[in-house]
Enzyme design. Sequence first.
Site, short mmCIF file in Angstrom:
data_model
loop_
_atom_site.label_atom_id
_atom_site.label_comp_id
_atom_site.label_asym_id
_atom_site.label_seq_id
_atom_site.Cartn_x
_atom_site.Cartn_y
_atom_site.Cartn_z
N HIS A 82 0.84 -1.20 0.00
CA HIS A 82 0.00 0.00 0.00
C HIS A 82 0.88 1.25 0.00
O HIS A 82 1.74 1.41 0.87
CB HIS A 82 -0.91 0.02 1.23
CG HIS A 82 -2.08 -0.90 1.09
ND1 HIS A 82 -3.22 -0.78 1.85
CD2 HIS A 82 -2.30 -1.96 0.28
CE1 HIS A 82 -4.09 -1.72 1.51
NE2 HIS A 82 -3.55 -2.45 0.56
N PRO A 132 -3.78 1.20 18.70
CA PRO A 132 -3.55 0.62 17.37
C PRO A 132 -3.70 1.59 16.21
O PRO A 132 -3.46 1.21 15.06
CB PRO A 132 -4.62 -0.48 17.28
CG PRO A 132 -5.70 -0.04 18.21
CD PRO A 132 -5.04 0.73 19.30
N LYS A 185 1.46 0.43 14.92
CA LYS A 185 2.88 0.40 15.24
C LYS A 185 3.29 -0.78 16.14
O LYS A 185 4.49 -1.05 16.29
CB LYS A 185 3.29 1.70 15.97
CG LYS A 185 3.24 2.92 15.09
CD LYS A 185 4.47 3.02 14.22
CE LYS A 185 4.33 4.01 13.11
NZ LYS A 185 4.46 3.47 11.79
N TYR A 207 3.91 7.20 9.56
CA TYR A 207 3.12 5.99 9.29
C TYR A 207 3.99 4.90 8.66
O TYR A 207 3.90 3.73 9.06
CB TYR A 207 1.93 6.32 8.38
CG TYR A 207 0.89 5.23 8.37
CD1 TYR A 207 -0.15 5.21 9.29
CD2 TYR A 207 0.95 4.19 7.43
CE1 TYR A 207 -1.10 4.19 9.29
CE2 TYR A 207 0.01 3.18 7.42
CZ TYR A 207 -1.02 3.19 8.35
OH TYR A 207 -1.95 2.17 8.36
C1 PHB Z 1 -5.74 -4.03 11.06
O1 PHB Z 1 -6.09 -4.82 11.93
O2 PHB Z 1 -5.77 -4.34 9.85
C2 PHB Z 1 -5.27 -2.67 11.42
C3 PHB Z 1 -5.33 -2.24 12.73
C4 PHB Z 1 -4.89 -0.97 13.06
C5 PHB Z 1 -4.41 -0.14 12.07
C6 PHB Z 1 -4.35 -0.56 10.76
C7 PHB Z 1 -4.77 -1.83 10.44
O3 PHB Z 1 -4.02 1.12 12.37
#
Ligand code: PHB
Length: 394
Positions: free
Chosen positions: A72, A293, A297, A385
Amino acid sequence: MRVQVAIVGGGPAGHLLGQLLHKVGIDAVILERQTGDYVLGRIRAGILEQVCIDLMDEAGVGERMHKEGLIHGGFDMLFKGERHRIDMNKLTGGKNVMVYGQTELTRDLMDARKAASLTTIYEAGNVTVHDFDTAKPRVRYEKDGQTHEIECDFIAGCDGFHGVCRASAPRNAIREYEKIYPFGWLGVLSETPPVHEELIYANSPRGFALSSQRSHTRSRYYLQVPLTDKVEDWSDEAFWQELRLRLDPEARAKLVTGPSIEKSIAPLRSFVTEPMRFGRMFLAGDAAHIVPPTGAKGLNLAATDVKYLCSALIEFYRDKSEAGIDHYSQRCLRRIWRAERFSWWFTGLMHRFPENGEIGQKFQEAELDYLIHSEAGARSVAENYVGLPLNFGE
Ligand code: PHB
Ligand code: APR
């Protein structure tokens, strides 16, 4: 039993460390409280930074990840009903992230461990750590009604937030920093195509929502919910309905719903332990720190701790130098605090905090407006990010 490194905890951190050590000829055993299936049953985030991808390659387990992982180069931020793309690739001079579930990554590491006939003791009960303030630490555990003891040079505490290693560190030598957020994330995994090819982080008047994915046919969605909500309060139908209301009209129209394969509520926490080394015991991953989350990270930080720990151990055994060991905590914590800062900030930007009042809301909107219209602002989001370089600030 005698090994060079006793690894407590067989999550991604413990398994990655085990594999990296094996590659350089340092022998280690992994003690895991649960069964392998239980470990693989936990659904967690699935965004890998380049550092994490490189480490999987270094560990010799990158093949399936490269085949199935999705690259991505950007993600969308949705607010005031409109989506705005953060073009990470362009803003960071070509960096991307990879979508590859933590479960799959852990499975690859477990398979490699099995193929190399390395020892993992699953269902190791009542693990205790001893004498890590001496050159001869020991780890005890119970299995099949018997107590066993392992002698080692080092203990790696990769046993997560509720593990025994951090809890065994001398209280007067440890400092913990913590922030608990006033909401949780309700997550649903479903065998449905994702609503969009990239992730959508949504700040809606009804609360935060995230549209993520595991593959082109499997979606992962999250909703900000009050801490008092229980999973049983949320039928699949109620989840999809609420998600629809938090998305923009285009995404709403494209949303494909289906039965949930997994549904759970996770609290959000920022947590850091200092230091991360106690004599000959090291903490790595969730054992030492937790991020909310929102910036994805957690796994990436666990991976860099492991990278630093592995190079410190190589320096010890190969170069007979303790410099890496002595710097382990400091090296990790610098990176950890930067990621903690970003995760806390991004969480604050994207969630609803009614306790901050209308003015708090206005500040948030103004900040979002600034970020997406300023290249400097957007670049700051993007470079954090994708993950700051390992030598950042050096
Ligand atoms: C995911 O579980 O795919 C996920 C969780 C938190 C994020 C991004 C993806 O910031
Ligand atoms: N004895 C043996 N094993 C233990 C003990 C114990 N006393 N306590 C915990 N464990 C095991 C857990 O069962 C778990 O499998 O340690 C493992 C820790 O794994 P994780 O919690 O997944 O932590 P870590 O490997 O550091 O991975 C970090 O997980 O929570 C996510 O966002 C986080 O993605 C990041 C990743």
